[in-house]
Design a protein around this motif. Sequence first.
Motif, PDB file in Angstrom:
ATOM      1  N   PHE A 484      12.485  22.662   3.359  1.00 20.00           N
ATOM      2  CA  PHE A 484      11.310  22.020   3.934  1.00 20.00           C
ATOM      3  C   PHE A 484      11.320  20.531   3.641  1.00 20.00           C
ATOM      4  CE2 PHE A 484      10.583  26.362   2.733  1.00 20.00           C
ATOM      5  CZ  PHE A 484       9.895  26.911   3.797  1.00 20.00           C
ATOM      6  N   GLU A 493      11.045  22.400   9.013  1.00 21.00           N
ATOM      7  CA  GLU A 493      11.845  23.464   8.414  1.00 21.00           C
ATOM      8  C   GLU A 493      13.252  23.417   8.982  1.00 21.00           C
ATOM      9  OE1 GLU A 493       9.965  27.298   8.473  1.00 21.00           O
ATOM     10  OE2 GLU A 493       7.990  26.409   8.205  1.00 21.00           O
TER      11      GLU A 493
ATOM     12  N   PRO B 150       8.255  29.722  12.105  1.00 19.39           N
ATOM     13  CA  PRO B 150       8.248  28.943  10.864  1.00 19.39           C
ATOM     14  C   PRO B 150       7.606  29.694   9.700  1.00 19.39           C
ATOM     15  CG  PRO B 150       6.579  28.136  12.383  1.00 19.39           C
ATOM     16  CD  PRO B 150       7.362  29.165  13.125  1.00 19.39           C
ATOM     17  N   GLU B 151       8.044  29.348   8.502  1.00 22.68           N
ATOM     18  CA  GLU B 151       7.462  29.952   7.299  1.00 22.68           C
ATOM     19  C   GLU B 151       6.170  29.241   6.908  1.00 22.68           C
ATOM     20  OE1 GLU B 151      10.461  30.334   4.192  1.00 22.68           O
ATOM     21  OE2 GLU B 151      11.897  31.027   5.680  1.00 22.68           O
ATOM     22  N   VAL B 152       6.082  27.971   7.260  1.00 24.58           N
ATOM     23  CA  VAL B 152       4.807  27.256   7.074  1.00 24.58           C
ATOM     24  C   VAL B 152       4.080  27.330   8.410  1.00 24.58           C
ATOM     25  CG1 VAL B 152       3.721  25.040   6.616  1.00 24.58           C
ATOM     26  CG2 VAL B 152       5.742  25.715   5.325  1.00 24.58           C
ATOM     27  N   MET B 193       1.433  28.956   3.841  1.00 23.02           N
ATOM     28  CA  MET B 193       2.631  29.786   3.895  1.00 23.02           C
ATOM     29  C   MET B 193       2.229  31.050   4.659  1.00 23.02           C
ATOM     30  SD  MET B 193       4.547  27.794   2.279  1.00 23.02           S
ATOM     31  CE  MET B 193       6.053  28.753   2.467  1.00 23.02           C
ATOM     32  N   LYS B 219      10.620  35.959   6.261  1.00 18.87           N
ATOM     33  CA  LYS B 219      10.127  35.827   4.895  1.00 18.87           C
ATOM     34  C   LYS B 219       8.646  35.467   4.957  1.00 18.87           C
ATOM     35  CE  LYS B 219      12.235  33.551   0.887  1.00 18.87           C
ATOM     36  NZ  LYS B 219      12.924  32.318   0.451  1.00 18.87           N
ATOM     37  N   HIS B 221       4.818  35.008   2.421  1.00 17.51           N
ATOM     38  CA  HIS B 221       4.361  34.697   1.060  1.00 17.51           C
ATOM     39  C   HIS B 221       2.898  35.071   0.875  1.00 17.51           C
ATOM     40  CE1 HIS B 221       7.806  32.042   1.717  1.00 17.51           C
ATOM     41  NE2 HIS B 221       8.004  32.136   0.425  1.00 17.51           N
TER      42      HIS B 221
END
Lengths: 706, 371
Positions: A484, A493, B150-152, B193, B219, B221
């Motif tokens: 990130f 990302e 996206p993970e965020v 997240m 993934k 969180h």
Amino acid sequence: MKILTKWLRAYVPGVPVDDAQLAEDLTLRGIAVEGIYDLGNGNGSLFEMDITTNRVDAMNHYGVAREAAAIYGLALAGLDFALPKAREGAASYPVRIEAEDACGRFTARVLRGVTMGESRDWFAGAEVATYFGLLEQKQISNAVDATNFAWIAMGQPTHVFDLDKIEGGIVVRRARKGERLKTLDGVERVLDAEDLVVADHAKALGLAGVMGGWDTMITPATKNVLVEAAWFDPIAVRRTARRHGLHTDASHRFERGADFNAAPVASGLVSAILLESGGWLEGELVDVRVAAIEVRTAKRKPVELKLSEVHRILGATVDAEGITAATVEGVLTALGCELATCCGAALDGASWQVTLPSWRLDLEREIDLIEEVARVYGYNRFANTLPEFGEGVRALPWAEKEAAVRRTLLGAGFHEAIASTFCSATEAALTAPQPGLSVPLGNPLSEEAGVLRPSLVPGMLAMIAGNLNRDVSDVRLFEVGTVFSGNTEKVEERPSLAFGAVGSLPEQGALQAARAIEFHDVKGVVEQVLERFQSRAVDFDRFPAEAGLTPEWLHPYRAARVVVDGATAGWFGELHPREAAARKLKEAVLVGELYLDRLYRLPLRQPIAKEISRFQPVRRDFSLVLDESIAWEKIDRAVAGLQIPELVEWRAREVFRDRKLGVGEYSLLLGVTFQAADRTLREEELQSFQARVVEAVGKVGARLRS
Amino acid sequence: MNEEIPNLTAFDEAALDEAFARLERQARAAAAALDNDAAVEAFRLEWLGRKQGRLNEVSGRWLKAAPAEAKKLLGVRFNALKAVVEGLLDAALGAGQDGSWGGAALAAEAIDITLPGTRRLAGAEHPITRTLNEITRVFAALGYSVGVGPEVETDFYNFESMNFPPGHPARDTQDTLVVAGQERRPQRDRLLMRTHTSPVQMRTMEQQPPPVRIVIPGKVHRNDAADATHSPIFHQVEGLCVDTNITFSDLKGTLDHAMKALFGSAVKTRFFPSFFPFTEPSADVQISCIFCGGKGCRKCKQSGWIELLGCGMVDPAVFAFAAEKQPGYDPKKISGFAFGMGVERIAMMKYGVSEIGSFYAGDMRFLSQFA
Ligand SMILES: [Zn+2]
């Protein structure tokens, strides 16, 4: 929540199954029974329930009984029962709702001449003592027990005030900032202007829907009481409860939405129990309602439901008959809906206007009703069908590339690992490819995990250290994961690859002498990864330490920058001894990172077969002496620059240093292969090629060793 | 030097066998010790010399003394011994030069084949990757493409568009890890997240009109303290299927098929009503215990069933969000289902892993088991 089957069955006479089956039938309808405890002596069972928060209506005996009635198609007994006729009061008790946004209904009933003391059974078969005993619910006093009973039976919170301590009448209002209230738990509270309170004309009496007040509580001396049963707004109650750190049965229910129409019923229940110990009702029930809230709860607009829509969403059933109009009507009516056939006979089957029950605020839309039909009908009575095949499968653009990277690392003997997504701010500063662009968390789990990782290197180092601490001496790990960058406004990302290696080669074997893994072992792996991609040029750069271009985590003289088609694609090398020491790592740690987003821009290399020459290759070795400052790269480029088509391969066969060489010199054995595609090479040609090689390497400073 | 050739007194087969075997042992021992040309020549003279050679002596002493009926037996054995000695000599003179391989020279190259093989590390695919791949393969065979996101995430994709009401507990920072400094931003833009892979449902629908059939590994969180079964990091596989005429029974059939493909054809599924903001009707799915076949054991807490995934029909409110960008998602015309499963839980079950933390420690000893 606990449910007594004995109590439950009193509300649904004629349940045709035993407790175990009842538990399973309820569970399969989403009213989950987590535990069944046989109470013996004909007392039935105790069910430990686990009910999802959207079904707050079923978190009591009557609510579960309603579900059972729907499942078995039985009638549900009423909760109302007769109260003695009231004596006429001077005037109806004054109740006013000031906070009309937060209190939808307030009922008050005045009871006089009551005796506070132990509960008694108040009507045949109610067996309050038995129920409480089985539930291990302590009996406290008739006032407390009555409210508890109403709560456990029907999930409606109620409150009993000492009437003589109330001044003037009831007002439901917001508190005044700084107003004081001692609650039943004995805590003196300073109220906030947002708090919702039940007050009299002089003071706050209690936190509405959360907890009553100390000053108006029932005591053994209490003679006259006011029974409160009300409807408070979920958000108002949640905020008040939160602000005061309270979580009570009452707040639990109101926060999730109470039944607008339950207040008078619960009030009757509590009053009836209290009147068992003497006393009389004074005046009729005072019932103040806020129309705007009633419209949102008890008097909602009917919802249209079409049988065709039920079928469109739910599909095929196991039994041929499937879901009929009768099924829909049976299920929804049992749950408390009122169905009116509507719009004549619609072309595609039945259609209804469905009036929603006041206790099911979770039901609002047609789909909610369809879910109820499916639920009570039984999910497992639907068939297992497969949708018709759709269109072709689209692969992720980089899926194949990622797979190729993984395969290469696995083939090189590296295990795949997955590390934490977070690292410390210090590690982020050390390893971020773009310094300063790191993203902190607002509520990190720990300081060590305070920042979104800008690099996979911190995680890799932590895992290597973990292995060495556990006395695992040979480590080969890689991770493919997201890194990130950016800031707290916008986070970018990127996919990345990290690898780490410590220990010796070969990894296991009795016959070969092990040697420590070193830079070039890892470089070989990097090269193999890069060779998966179709690039124009791959370079490995190094910079003088004073240039400050090498990342701080790498040994300045044992690290390389990976450059693919002119752009930096990663770094690798030996961990900087300073960082190794900081992590108490005594072994040389090889570690690196490749920026996969850069590689993924390239196509995967497509293998193309070349004709293999059937003519004899000729190998020649040149023993060169070089100054230490002349790197292989220069020799390599010099040979490549010859552009002799017959010069098909060259490489450094051996590098060595001995005393016979001059100071600062080393020796390199250059192996060269000549081969033509169309002929056997003649001796004169070979002589000429060799001379050109010697000349070319000579120009960059290499001399032949004599 | 070898002992002198003894005189034979008995000429039965056993006696002959023993006598010749003794000579062969002597010849082999002598040949094995040959380490230079002179020694080889000495060996030749000692055994095959025309005058004093030992074989010559054997033929002289034993053949003469043998009674007529034993002469043939003795002759056969004599020829065999001679062939062995000649072979030993050939080998000693240089293996293979005359096309005969074998004998002392190769014997001298003997190795200890009982030592364990030299192993290079074979890299092991991470059990989570392996499980993710197994799951996506099953759905790929059913026509599902793989999607990622996206993970965020923003609050909008993670919560709002997934129909979580504003005050939903999951939105609390007690449950969700959030990016710092979001307080001043509008709720829907706040970064966090992602707590599930479901937001990729919305991202996919915004990009692509129906039909959609997508499986989303990823993934996620949560703000969870780590213990044996909880980890702040874990993985999910989410699935979404939208088209005209997608029904609850299709959802059942799809997941029943997938579970059989993942855990074996004997596995049964059963569906329970559940609650998720983004599906309705919603269900939890249990499979018959893969350890005891449904009889009840410790792993399934004696119930015979293991809860494995959540699913449901896509809530019309979710379609309404998608329809803002892709009008094709009209909940009156299309329908769909979604499902999600925890990858760690499945991997722990399939591979007998008891600590979820093992997946994230990078312990070589743990990972090697999956090579
Ligand atoms: Zn089991």
